[in-house]
Every structure is written in structure tokens, then in C-alpha cells.
Design an enzyme around this catalytic site. Structure first.
Site, short mmCIF file in Angstrom:
data_model
loop_
_atom_site.label_atom_id
_atom_site.label_comp_id
_atom_site.label_asym_id
_atom_site.label_seq_id
_atom_site.Cartn_x
_atom_site.Cartn_y
_atom_site.Cartn_z
N ASP A 17 29.28 46.47 32.06
CA ASP A 17 29.39 44.88 32.23
C ASP A 17 29.56 44.65 33.64
O ASP A 17 30.12 45.43 34.44
CB ASP A 17 30.57 44.46 31.27
CG ASP A 17 30.88 43.00 31.40
OD1 ASP A 17 29.71 42.30 31.33
OD2 ASP A 17 31.93 42.54 31.36
N SER A 18 29.80 43.31 34.00
CA SER A 18 30.16 43.02 35.43
C SER A 18 31.71 43.21 35.55
O SER A 18 32.02 43.27 36.75
CB SER A 18 30.00 41.31 35.57
OG SER A 18 30.46 40.67 34.53
N GLU B 116 39.01 36.97 34.00
CA GLU B 116 39.16 38.09 34.80
C GLU B 116 40.44 38.04 35.78
O GLU B 116 41.06 39.06 36.42
CB GLU B 116 38.08 38.13 35.88
CG GLU B 116 36.66 38.66 35.24
CD GLU B 116 36.76 40.16 34.95
OE1 GLU B 116 37.34 41.02 35.97
OE2 GLU B 116 35.87 40.58 34.07
N CYS C 55 28.94 36.19 25.27
CA CYS C 55 29.32 36.96 26.60
C CYS C 55 30.37 37.67 26.28
O CYS C 55 31.33 37.38 25.25
CB CYS C 55 30.02 35.69 27.69
SG CYS C 55 30.85 36.54 28.90
#
Ligand code: DGL
Length: 271
Positions: free
Chosen positions: A10-11, A153, A187
Site C-alpha cells: 500500500d502507499s 497516517e 480505501c
């Protein structure tokens, strides 16, 4: 039987919601996870840049002789998956779009399905196309939520955090008022916000968790191909392209268990 690891990327840390689900239903598997923390978020990037990033992510994970790969990133799944699959035809590769859409189609009662995802995923139209292919009578109402990923994040995903709760209300109240009875969290960062999202949407709206759905699809795929591992307990190894220590702190929370080892750093631009 196949003891090789499963690659997941994933990012950033959102894909760990898929890892948590894979761990719980496939506990014997070894998992190698890559979080592209030097380039997160992906959701605001163009399709061309996303394809370049995703190719590097796949090339890195393929250095481990993986038996399957999970694209635990809605953004890459919606913009680059068919190309990646064609370029890696020898490797079973799953994204989150189809499993989530199948689930949404099976649970909606009023045929009004909501989608929340990154701007790139919403722009791609991939969820709408997939649902239309499964049931042409379903209406999909989409909403990009670009602030969710940077907030998650940065650890702002807990109930009672006024910043994330204010942003969530701003994004979701208008969506709730469209009368959807099912909401795809398209997401993989969003399941961390499931409680906040669920409270705003109300109990009559079923939430579909992209990470959980791709984990179930992976189990079916490995079973069908006779690729399951049979060791007593598998392990998860984590790699990140920046700030591995910070990533480790978040990862333990996301996985719901302490990490067995340090997160390793990788220079993803080399791949
Ligand atoms: N978790 C990813 C997704 O599922 C990436 C989000 C981002 O980096 O913008 O879309």
C-alpha cells in the site's frame, strides 16, 4: 501446499487493515508487507505516476519469491491493476475493487450503494463499472475523501478526535442523506475510521471493508490453486520506504498486536 510468502503493498499503513484480516483467516501464511511511506499519499497522483510507483512496489516484492500478491491499495487497484496483472501473468494478483463490489452487491437491499475513496479512485470510475457489471440496477453515489489518508497516517483516527470527526461529518452527512444502505470503504486506510464512519452513517447502513473482502478473496484463490501454507504460525515482515520507526509504531496499532521485529527500510527508487 506452498510455504512461500504472500506480498502485500500500500502507499502507507492503510494496507495493514488487509494484513490484519489475512492474519486472522490465514494464520499459517508468511506475509511481506511494503508501505511506500516516502510517497504517500497516492490518492492525489495521476494514473501515470501511480503506475510507475506500483510497478516499483511489485518489483520490490517479487524479489522475495512470493506466491501471490495483494494490492492492498484502493488507488492502485482502481488505476493500475489490469496493467500490473498483464505484466505479471505468472503471479496471482488481487486488488480490492472486485471483492468489495461483490460484497456490496450482495448486501444492498435498496440498490443504493455509496462509495468513499481517494480522489484518484473516484475519478477512475472503477467501482461504478464493476458494480454495473454485477447488477445494472444499482445506483452508486461516490465521494472522494482526500483528507482521510493524511489524517490516518498522522494517527488522527480515534473516536473523540475532533479533527477527524469534523472532517468525517463534512464528507459523510451529505452522502448519508442520499439514502444509501451500503457504503464501500474503498480505501484501505478507512477501516481504521469504521467506528467514526458508522456513527455518522447510522446503523441502517452496512459498511464494506475493502481489506476484509480482499483477504477473503485471497483465501479462496489460494485454496483453489492449492497454494495454502500448513505451518503452525506464519510471520509478518514489514518494509517501509521512509521513517521505518514511525511506521512501526502505527503498524502495531493497525495490526492490533506488537511487532515481532523492526520495520526494515527500503530505497524503493532502486526498483
Ligand atoms: N490506502 C490507499 C488506498 O486504498 C492509498 C491512499 C493514498 O495513499 O492516498 O487508496
Amino acid at each position: 501446499m506452498d510455504l512461500r510468502p504472500i506480498g502485500v503493498f500500500d502507499s502507507g499503513s492503510g494496507g495493514l487493515t488487509a494484513v490484519r484480516e489475512i492474519r486472522s483467516i490465514l494464520p499459517s501464511e508468511n506475509i511481506i508487507y511494503f508501505g511506500d511511506t516516502s510517497r504517500v499519499p497516492y490518492g492525489s497522483r495521476s494514473a501515470e505516476i501511480l503506475l510507475r510507483y506500483a510497478r516499483q512496489d511489485v518489483r520490490f516484492l517479487r524479489t522475495f519469491d512470493i506466491k501471490a500478491l495483494v494490492v492492498a491499495c484502493g488507488t492502485v487497484s482502481t488505476t493500475a491493476l489490469p496493467r500490473l496483472q498483464a505484466e505479471n501473468a505468472d503471479l496471482p494478483m488481487l486488488g480490492v475493487v472486485e471483492p468489495s463490489c461483490r460484497r456490496a452487491v450482495s448486501v444492498t437491499r435498496n440498490k443504493r450503494v455509496g462509495l468513499i475513496a481517494t480522489a484518484a479512485s473516484v475519478r477512475s470510475g472503477a467501482y461504478e463499472r464493476t458494480i454495473a457489471g454485477l447488477d445494472g440496477d444499482i445506483t452508486v453515489v461516490s465521494k472522494a475523501c482526500p483528507l482521510f489518508v493524511p489524517l490516518v497516517e498522522n494517527g488522527r483516527f480515534r473516536v473523540g478526535d475532533t479533527v477527524i470527526e469534523t472532517v468525517a461529518r463534512e464528507y459523510l452527512e451529505s452522502l448519508r442523506d442520499t439514502g444509501i444502505d451500503t457504503l464501500i470503504m474503498g480505501c484501505t486506510h478507512y477501516p481504521l475510521l469504521a467506528e467514526i464512519i458508522g456513527r455518522i452513517m447510522g446503523p441502517e447502513v452496512t459498511l464494506v471493508d475493502a481489506g476484509a473482502e480482499v483477504a477473503r478473496a485471497l483465501k479462496r484463490e489460494l485454496t483453489d490453486r492449492e497454494l495454502l501454507a500448513d505451518r503452525p504460525c506464519g510471520e509478518t515482515t514489514l518494509y517501509a520506504s521512509d521513517r521505518p520507526e514511525d511506521f512501526g509504531l502505527l503498524a502495531a496499532t493497525f495490526l492490533g498486536q506488537p511487532l515481532s521485529g523492526a520495520v526494515r527500510a527500503v530505497d524503493i527508487e532502486q526498483y
